[in-house]
Each structure stands twice: as structure tokens, then as C-alpha cells.
Design a protein around this motif. Structure first.
Motif, PDB file in Angstrom:
ATOM      1  N   ASP A  96      41.494  33.395  39.316  1.00  0.00           N
ATOM      2  CA  ASP A  96      42.805  33.693  38.734  1.00  0.00           C
ATOM      3  C   ASP A  96      43.473  32.404  38.237  1.00  0.00           C
ATOM      4  OD1 ASP A  96      42.517  36.384  39.323  1.00  0.00           O
ATOM      5  OD2 ASP A  96      43.711  36.295  41.167  1.00  0.00           O
ATOM      6  N   ARG A  97      43.401  31.359  39.066  1.00  0.00           N
ATOM      7  CA  ARG A  97      44.008  30.079  38.676  1.00  0.00           C
ATOM      8  C   ARG A  97      43.273  29.472  37.476  1.00  0.00           C
ATOM      9  NH1 ARG A  97      44.501  29.774  44.399  1.00  0.00           N
ATOM     10  NH2 ARG A  97      42.511  28.640  44.594  1.00  0.00           N
ATOM     11  N   ASP A  98      41.943  29.570  37.484  1.00  0.00           N
ATOM     12  CA  ASP A  98      41.157  29.055  36.358  1.00  0.00           C
ATOM     13  C   ASP A  98      41.545  29.759  35.059  1.00  0.00           C
ATOM     14  OD1 ASP A  98      39.748  27.434  38.131  1.00  0.00           O
ATOM     15  OD2 ASP A  98      38.088  28.863  38.335  1.00  0.00           O
ATOM     16  N   SER A  99      41.673  31.075  35.124  1.00  0.00           N
ATOM     17  CA  SER A  99      42.007  31.844  33.927  1.00  0.00           C
ATOM     18  C   SER A  99      43.394  31.489  33.408  1.00  0.00           C
ATOM     19  CB  SER A  99      41.925  33.349  34.224  1.00  0.00           C
ATOM     20  OG  SER A  99      40.604  33.731  34.509  1.00  0.00           O
ATOM     21  N   ALA A 100      44.343  31.333  34.312  1.00  0.00           N
ATOM     22  CA  ALA A 100      45.700  30.968  33.896  1.00  0.00           C
ATOM     23  C   ALA A 100      45.703  29.591  33.233  1.00  0.00           C
ATOM     24  CB  ALA A 100      46.631  30.983  35.105  1.00  0.00           C
ATOM     25  N   GLN A 101      44.957  28.646  33.814  1.00  0.00           N
ATOM     26  CA  GLN A 101      44.888  27.307  33.233  1.00  0.00           C
ATOM     27  C   GLN A 101      44.213  27.335  31.868  1.00  0.00           C
ATOM     28  OE1 GLN A 101      42.776  24.450  35.642  1.00  0.00           O
ATOM     29  NE2 GLN A 101      43.288  22.720  34.303  1.00  0.00           N
ATOM     30  N   ALA A 102      43.136  28.099  31.750  1.00  0.00           N
ATOM     31  CA  ALA A 102      42.437  28.192  30.468  1.00  0.00           C
ATOM     32  C   ALA A 102      43.320  28.835  29.399  1.00  0.00           C
ATOM     33  CB  ALA A 102      41.151  28.992  30.633  1.00  0.00           C
ATOM     34  N   ARG A 103      44.045  29.893  29.765  1.00  0.00           N
ATOM     35  CA  ARG A 103      44.949  30.526  28.795  1.00  0.00           C
ATOM     36  C   ARG A 103      45.984  29.528  28.285  1.00  0.00           C
ATOM     37  NH1 ARG A 103      45.014  36.199  28.421  1.00  0.00           N
ATOM     38  NH2 ARG A 103      43.803  37.313  30.029  1.00  0.00           N
ATOM     39  N   GLU A 104      46.495  28.707  29.183  1.00  0.00           N
ATOM     40  CA  GLU A 104      47.499  27.728  28.785  1.00  0.00           C
ATOM     41  C   GLU A 104      46.923  26.697  27.838  1.00  0.00           C
ATOM     42  OE1 GLU A 104      50.541  24.472  30.873  1.00  0.00           O
ATOM     43  OE2 GLU A 104      49.433  25.892  32.115  1.00  0.00           O
ATOM     44  N   ILE A 105      45.725  26.195  28.149  1.00  0.00           N
ATOM     45  CA  ILE A 105      45.085  25.193  27.304  1.00  0.00           C
ATOM     46  C   ILE A 105      44.760  25.766  25.917  1.00  0.00           C
ATOM     47  CG2 ILE A 105      42.917  23.906  26.994  1.00  0.00           C
ATOM     48  CD1 ILE A 105      42.932  23.557  30.066  1.00  0.00           C
TER      49      ILE A 105
END
Length: 309
Positions: free
Chosen positions: A296-305
Motif C-alpha cells: 500500500d505504501r509503495d503504491s502511494a509513493q509510486a502514484r505520487e512520483i
């Protein structure tokens, strides 16, 4: 782009190109300069002469994997650059055994009917690499095709090279690799059936083989995905894991991409995945819930980038 897998018995409309010749592994900015020089050299269709397998694979079959691109990925990138003909010559004992003069006569003239050939100044060819760019220039003058020798280029301090790109990728320095490549590093191929664990975790993935490739740093990446075939053709964003899946006792590298907000079926389709930014190394978690929370954290970070892309 038309792909030709031999130099013999080509149709007339596949002959007479202005070509860039080399291995073009990665198609970095140095390779681009050779291709651009070929494009400018003659008023003729633009072609690429390359070899499959890579000569290094042929002569050193037991060496560690080194290729930045498989043949499919290289072809996809060349098509994006406007190449009209890709001459993907079979590198075998026959081709490896040709002397430089025989290669020029049999392959370039009789086979491909080239009008002009462009190579980098460090190019070598023929049996035991006995010919170089100057040899090709002399042969061109004798056999009736033009030759351009493109200078090596770099960033002012060092030349662009596949070796430097491999090092950057192995260290997860994706932006440095991108600067040398002139594009994102990509993994291309067919979507294969996997064990479908990602679906059970709420993160269905498109699984791809990475056999034969020099692998970037193992871990999780923010990625952009081009679906190249099928009803779901288009561009998407997502997060991918390159690794051996230590939670599940795997030991064979695997590349799994989760595409954000995607519901389609990609099995058997071909995709191109751009590794935009390295997020974290591969980890082993104490429980599946810890793994899901991290995803979940990885996906949120990737969406932001990727939001700014």
C-alpha cells in the motif's frame, strides 16, 4: 518497421537502405548519434543492421547475463526512432567466420544492397574482429557504398557506454541511467501466467520473464506501462517488483507489475514497462499483512512520483 532475419533472398523493397550497424544494446545516446548520422547520410530508407544472438552471447555462452535489452525491446525502441528496416542477422558460425571483405561483399552488397553504412568509431567486424571502421571505409570505396564513422559521444567527462549504464542500473540509479540512455530503461515481453498470489493479496500483477538480461537492482519501482497488443492497448502507470520473492521461498528472479486501476486481462499480450524510479530494496516480511501494508505504501509513493509524468 519491417524486421528481416537474414540477409539472403530479400525482396527488392527491403534493399538499398542507408544503415547504422552495431549491436545497439540499450540504444543509448551514443547509439542514437550513430543512427541519426545514418538517417542524414543518404536519401534512402533508414535501416539498422544488428545481430541475434549478441556476438558476446555466441562466443561466451557461459558468461553472466549482460544484455540491457532483449530482441523485442530493442526492436520496439528502434521502431519509436523511425527505423524502417531492422536487419536482425543470425549470428552463427557462418557469419562469425566471414573475413571483413567477405562480410562486406556477401552481406552488405549482395545481400542487403546497402547505399550507405554508418558505424561508431570503435566498431569492429569480421572474423576475430579483424576489421574496423577504417577497414569498412576502404571496402566501401571498393564496393560502391558510402561509409560514415560517427564519433563517440559523452557527457563531457566520459563516453556513454553500456557498461556505465549497467552499473547505474545495478545500483538503482535510474535517473543516471536515463541520462545516458536518453529514455527510461524498459523491460519488454509477453505477459505470462504466474502463481496469482498478487491477485489474492489485492495486487494482481502482469508477470514477465527476465531471462538473459542484466538485472537492475532487485526491489520495487515506480513504473509506466505501455500495453502494445490486444484490446487493452494504451499507456498506464503502476508499481513493479523485480526479485526472488523471499516471502514465498522463490529463488528465480521474476518481474511483476501491478497496473493502477486496471481490470483487464493481459495474459499472452506484449507490454513494455519503463522503470522510472527505484523505491526500495526487496524485503522479507514477518506476515502477509505486513507485506500488504508495505505494498500500500509503495503504491502511494509510486502514484505520487508518477503524477507529474
Amino acid at each position: 518497421m519491417r524486421i528481416h532475419h537474414d540477409w539472403k533472398a530479400l525482396p527488392l523493397d527491403a534493399r538499398g537502405a542507408t544503415v547504422a550497424m552495431g549491436n545497439f544494446d540499450g540504444i543509448h545516446l551514443g547509439h542514437r548519434s550513430v543512427i541519426d548520422a545514418a538517417r542524414a547520410a543518404a536519401d534512402a530508407p533508414l535501416g539498422i543492421i544488428t545481430f541475434e544472438p549478441h556476438p558476446r552471447e555466441f562466443f561466451q555462452s557461459d558468461a553472466p547475463d549482460f544484455r540491457l535489452m532483449n530482441a523485442e525491446s530493442r526492436a520496439n525502441r528502434l521502431a519509436r526512432l523511425g527505423v524502417e528496416h531492422l536487419y536482425e542477422l543470425p549470428f552463427d558460425t557462418v557469419l562469425a567466420g566471414l573475413a571483413p571483405a567477405d562480410f562486406a561483399q556477401q552481406v552488405l552488397v549482395e545481400g542487403l544492397g546497402v547505399r550507405h553504412v554508418t558505424v561508431g568509431q570503435d566498431f569492429c567486424f569480421g572474423r576475430k574482429r579483424s576489421g574496423n571502421a577504417q577497414t569498412l571505409t576502404q571496402l566501401g570505396a571498393e564496393l560502391g557504398f558510402g561509409v560514415t564513422i560517427a564519433p563517440l559521444i559523452g557527457d563531457g567527462e566520459k563516453q556513454f557506454s553500456s557498461t556505465a549504464i549497467r552499473k547505474a542500473l545495478a545500483e538503482g540509479r535510474m535517473h543516471d541511467a536515463e541520462k545516458m540512455l536518453g529514455h527510461f530503461h524498459r523491460i519488454d515481453g509477453e505477459v505470462l501466467h504466474g502463481d496469482k498470489r498478487g491477485r489474492d493479496l489485492g495486487y494482481p500483477t502482469a508477470n514477465m520473464a527476465v531471462t538473459g538480461l542484466h538485472l537492475p537492482r532487485m526491489g520495487v519501482y515506480a513504473v509506466m506501462i505501455d500495453v502494445l497488443t490486444g484490446d487493452e492497448r494504451g499507456s498506464y502507470k503502476g508499481v513493479a517488483n523485480l526479485g526472488v520473492r523471499p516471502m514465498f521461498g522463490e529463488n528465480v528472479p521474476n518481474f511483476e507489475t501491478h497496473i493502477f486501476d486496471f481490470k483487464g486481462d493481459l495474459y499472452g499480450q506484449h507490454v513494455s514497462v519503463a522503470l522510472v524510479e527505484f523505491l526500495r530494496p526487496e524485503l522479507k516480511f514477518a506476515s502477509l499483512q505486513e507485506l500488504i501494508d508495505q505494498m500500500d505504501r509503495d503504491s502511494a509513493q509510486a502514484r505520487e512520483i508518477l503524477a507529474a509524468r
